[in-house]
Design a protein around this motif. Structure first.
Motif, PDB file in Angstrom:
ATOM      1  N   TYR A   1      -4.263   2.758  -0.113  1.00 53.89           N
ATOM      2  CA  TYR A   1      -2.907   2.240  -0.263  1.00 53.89           C
ATOM      3  C   TYR A   1      -2.804   1.170  -1.339  1.00 53.89           C
ATOM      4  N   ALA A   2      -1.714   1.236  -2.063  1.00 54.22           N
ATOM      5  CA  ALA A   2      -1.363   0.124  -2.931  1.00 54.22           C
ATOM      6  C   ALA A   2      -0.715  -0.955  -2.075  1.00 54.22           C
ATOM      7  N   MET A   3      -0.920  -2.198  -2.447  1.00 55.70           N
ATOM      8  CA  MET A   3      -0.301  -3.293  -1.721  1.00 55.70           C
ATOM      9  C   MET A   3       0.375  -4.232  -2.706  1.00 55.70           C
ATOM     10  N   ALA A   4       1.434  -4.869  -2.239  1.00 57.85           N
ATOM     11  CA  ALA A   4       2.265  -5.636  -3.152  1.00 57.85           C
ATOM     12  C   ALA A   4       2.856  -6.869  -2.503  1.00 57.85           C
ATOM     13  N   TRP A   5       3.354  -7.732  -3.370  1.00 59.81           N
ATOM     14  CA  TRP A   5       4.167  -8.869  -2.964  1.00 59.81           C
ATOM     15  C   TRP A   5       5.578  -8.666  -3.483  1.00 59.81           C
ATOM     16  N   LEU A   6       6.549  -8.890  -2.617  1.00 62.58           N
ATOM     17  CA  LEU A   6       7.954  -8.901  -2.982  1.00 62.58           C
ATOM     18  C   LEU A   6       8.554 -10.186  -2.441  1.00 62.58           C
TER      19      LEU A   6
END
Length: 120
Positions: free
Chosen positions: A32-37
């Motif tokens: 999985y890609a993981m991100a900050w929003l």
């Protein structure tokens, strides 16, 4: 039972730094890609940064390039966001998210958010 839990938010003066963490649990996030929003009061949630599963690819919003750094510890299913040279406009609730694709797709999992407040 699937959880993404952010931590590290707080109050900091302009020009200061903060480091955020997001720990995943309840399932394996392998691949999985993981991100900050982030979401400021009265505004829509906006993209900040994303990192690929292996950590070799990253994308940043123009507003944070050169100031923020996203990183990943795959063994711990944890991502980090090092924020330097903070500005008042960085004030927002910061969320961690995960999805099975890197460049585009639906963010399938979300954390509860952590507040970052930057004072003048």
């Amino acid at each position: 039972q699937v959880q993404l839990v952010e931590s590290g938010g707080g109050l900091v003066q302009a020009g200061g730094s903060l480091s955020l963490s997001c720990a995943a649990s309840g399932r394996a996030f392998s691949g999985y890609a993981m991100a900050w929003l982030r979401q400021a009061p009265g505004k829509e949630r906006e993209f900040v940064a994303v990192i690929s599963w292996g950590g070799s690819s990253t994308i940043y919003a123009d507003s944070v390039k050169g100031r923020f750094t996203i990183s990943r510890d795959t063994a711990k299913d944890t991502i980090y966001l090092q924020m330097n040279s903070l500005k008042p406009e960085d004030t927002a609730v910061y969320y961690c998210a995960a999805r099975s694709t890197f460049r585009s797709g639906t963010w399938a999992y979300w954390g509860q958010g952590t507040q970052v407040t930057v004072s003048s």
